[in-house]
Design an enzyme around this catalytic site. Structure first.
Site, PDB file in Angstrom:
ATOM      1  N   ASP A 155      14.034  21.449  68.343  1.00  0.00           N
ATOM      2  CA  ASP A 155      13.549  22.252  67.564  1.00  0.00           C
ATOM      3  C   ASP A 155      13.720  24.019  67.650  1.00  0.00           C
ATOM      4  O   ASP A 155      12.780  25.410  67.179  1.00  0.00           O
ATOM      5  CB  ASP A 155      12.690  22.024  66.666  1.00  0.00           C
ATOM      6  CG  ASP A 155      12.302  21.171  65.588  1.00  0.00           C
ATOM      7  OD1 ASP A 155      13.579  20.508  64.921  1.00  0.00           O
ATOM      8  OD2 ASP A 155      11.344  21.259  64.358  1.00  0.00           O
ATOM      9  N   GLY A 207      42.707  41.107  36.461  1.00  0.00           N
ATOM     10  CA  GLY A 207      43.781  40.072  36.218  1.00  0.00           C
ATOM     11  C   GLY A 207      44.690  41.366  36.667  1.00  0.00           C
ATOM     12  O   GLY A 207      46.055  40.493  37.275  1.00  0.00           O
ATOM     13  N   MET A 208      45.178  42.470  37.107  1.00  0.00           N
ATOM     14  CA  MET A 208      46.284  43.037  37.403  1.00  0.00           C
ATOM     15  C   MET A 208      46.685  42.385  38.884  1.00  0.00           C
ATOM     16  O   MET A 208      48.387  42.294  39.426  1.00  0.00           O
ATOM     17  CB  MET A 208      46.683  44.620  36.979  1.00  0.00           C
ATOM     18  CG  MET A 208      48.540  44.649  37.613  1.00  0.00           C
ATOM     19  SD  MET A 208      49.262  44.697  36.835  1.00  0.00           S
ATOM     20  CE  MET A 208      48.757  44.524  35.176  1.00  0.00           C
ATOM     21  N   ASP A 263      37.152  52.573  36.625  1.00  0.00           N
ATOM     22  CA  ASP A 263      37.100  51.297  37.096  1.00  0.00           C
ATOM     23  C   ASP A 263      36.124  50.336  37.129  1.00  0.00           C
ATOM     24  O   ASP A 263      36.254  49.255  36.368  1.00  0.00           O
ATOM     25  CB  ASP A 263      36.718  51.799  38.960  1.00  0.00           C
ATOM     26  CG  ASP A 263      38.531  52.317  38.785  1.00  0.00           C
ATOM     27  OD1 ASP A 263      39.093  52.282  38.749  1.00  0.00           O
ATOM     28  OD2 ASP A 263      38.058  53.802  39.710  1.00  0.00           O
TER      29      ASP A 263
END
Length: 510
Positions: A36, A431-432, A296
């Site tokens: 511990d 996506g792009m 953006d």
């Protein structure tokens, strides 16, 4: 207590050790078994710091189990008192030592008579509270102890400082970006003409705790640690406190207005006006407000996100995503079950559903069901996201060493708004971007993603179906794969073919 292989918040003694180790010249001793005593390694590795007071472990070994601790704890405290000459020694029990039902308070009372240092026993129930609750309680206990001591000795000065001043309560070691946040808070308060009276526990000295009542108000940036202390100071000395976390342009403005109100209550009839400062910082210093109106950020409008973390960060990030960036929060959650009521009140109007749990499997199932575009959570949610092919931005503890950045990365203040905006935008896969990475390389497109939260799956994909799946754009491939596997399980199919994929598509559109 429960057996777990992952915990969002650690055991109580870690919280006590974090608070004690944050103070300067305070030594913590824990009565615990070998194994511990990993705190020193954890702190030096994560904080990349060498100049701190290490924790001492009073080992519970086979002799202790057979005969009891006897003089072992007392000897360890006396030895550290002579060697280190600390201002304070904090003895913390652990679950293991509590099982022995030893009277540690008696050990503390005995050693206090012969020790030059102050010695206290951490007053936390190690079976009922977690790391964060124990840290909150330990900080309040230390503050209460030294203010009571100053009052008994007649050294308590209750006169306010000449200029507006503040105590920052709750900045401590191993906190998520706490050091960066502290620097940003200092900058913000300096701009407002407010002096720092004390910062506790990080870098503070216990002998200076008696100076806390001299501040005009207290600021508690994180709910997890510091609220108990602030409430005690309010009750005992009439000190007002502000617990609005200055994260995001909206809540920063709210926090500054509350500061203005507290100061004007004391300065009256002279009144301060911070509105011009808020306006200037929002328009010209913070880029987040401008970014939220850019094309953006508008590309993110309507995208689904899941938020999970401690109560402070999860609530703040939820409001930032929903109010400032137009992102749909499908679920907001926290593992701080003790703060459930406050959390629900904060996020109920900004998300579709709320999850309060400390079970990471429930969080994983929720994420798999919602299939968000991005996750904002802890390191556990980051691992879940990897398995589901969903990007994740880390916004809360528990964290990995990579979240203790060398560069300046605050989450609070106006610079924090820029850092959060970057984190949010970079966490989404557009996506792009994904399409270009597949064309020019950079993504793992050689193998089909077969990750699943369930490890008992017996589904297999033949070579034709794998090839067909790889033709699908990456940003929707994971979702199509999960829908196909769901359809296969429902229909009793164990081997997925191209025909199965089209059948799943037909069933989904039916």
């Amino acid at each position: 207590m429960k057996l777990a292989y992952w915990m969002y918040a650690g055991p109580a003694h870690i919280g006590t050790l974090r608070v004690a180790s944050s103070f300067k010249n305070v030594h913590a001793i824990m009565h615990a078994p070998l194994g511990d005593d990993y705190f020193n390694v954890m702190r030096s590795m994560l904080e990349r710091e060498r100049d701190f007071t290490p924790v001492t472990a009073s080992i519970v070994d086979r002799h202790v189990l057979a005969r009891g601790s006897q003089e072992k704890v007392v000897d360890n405290i006396s030895r550290k008192d002579k060697q280190e000459r600390p201002n304070l020694i904090v003895l913390t029990p652990t679950c293991t030592s509590s099982i022995l039902q030893e009277d540690l308070q008696n050990f503390v009372d005995r050693v206090s008579i012969i020790s030059d240092s102050d010695v206290i026993l951490a007053d936390v129930n190690h079976y009922r509270v977690n790391e964060l609750q124990a840290a909150d309680r330990t900080l309040e206990q230390v503050v209460r102890y030294y203010l009571s001591k100053a009052r008994r000795q007649g050294n308590l000065n209750l006169s306010l400082t000449d200029k507006p001043s503040v105590n920052i309560i709750g900045i401590f070691t191993l906190g998520f970006h706490n050091q960066h946040d502290c620097r940003e808070l200092k900058r913000l308060l300096k701009d407002l003409g407010i002096e720092i009276n004390q910062i506790i526990p990080e870098g503070g000295f216990v002998e200076n705790i008696s100076q806390l009542p001299k501040a005009w108000f207290n600021l508690v940036p994180y709910r997890e640690v510091g609220l108990m202390t602030a409430k005690y100071l309010e009750k005992e000395f009439g000190m007002s406190y502000i617990s609005t976390t200055p994260m995001g342009v909206v809540d920063i403005a709210n926090c500054i207005r509350q500061i203005q109100e507290r100061i004007n209550n004391i300065l009256s009839p002279i009144l301060l006006n911070y509105e011009p400062y808020i306006d200037e910082q929002t328009k010209f210093i913070s880029q987040a407000a401008w970014f939220s109106r850019s094309i953006d950020c508008q590309n993110l409008t309507g995208k689904k996100a899941v938020v999970f973390g401690d109560a402070t960060h999860a609530a703040s990030i939820t409001k930032i995503l929903a109010c400032e960036m137009g992102i749909r929060v499908s679920c907001a959650g926290t593992y701080c079950k003790h703060d459930e009521e406050w959390f629900k009140e904060q996020v109920q109007n900004f998300c579709d559903e709320i999850l309060i749990t400390d079970d990471h499997t429930k969080v994983g199932d929720m994420i798999a069901r919602i299939e968000p575009s991005a996750i904002f959570g802890t390191q556990m949610e980051r691992h879940i996201g990897k398995r589901l092919d969903i990007p994740c931005g880390v916004i809360s503890s528990p964290v990995h060493i990579q979240n203790f950045t060398l560069g300046y990365r605050p989450f609070l203040g106006y610079e924090g708004t820029n850092q959060i905006a970057d984190l949010v935008y970079n966490s989404f896969t557009l996506g792009m971007e994904d399409h270009l990475l597949e064309i020019f390389g950079g993504h793992d497109t050689k193998e089909v993603i077969t990750k699943s939260l369930s490890t008992d799956t017996d589904l297999t994909w033949n070579s034709e179906s794998q090839l067909e799946l790889n033709k699908i754009p990456g940003f929707v491939r994971g979702k199509i794969k999960r829908n196909t596997e769901k359809f296969a399980r429902q229909t009793g199919i164990t081997k997925i073919t191209v025909e199965t994929m089209y059948a799943a598509k037909e069933a989904l559109n039916a």
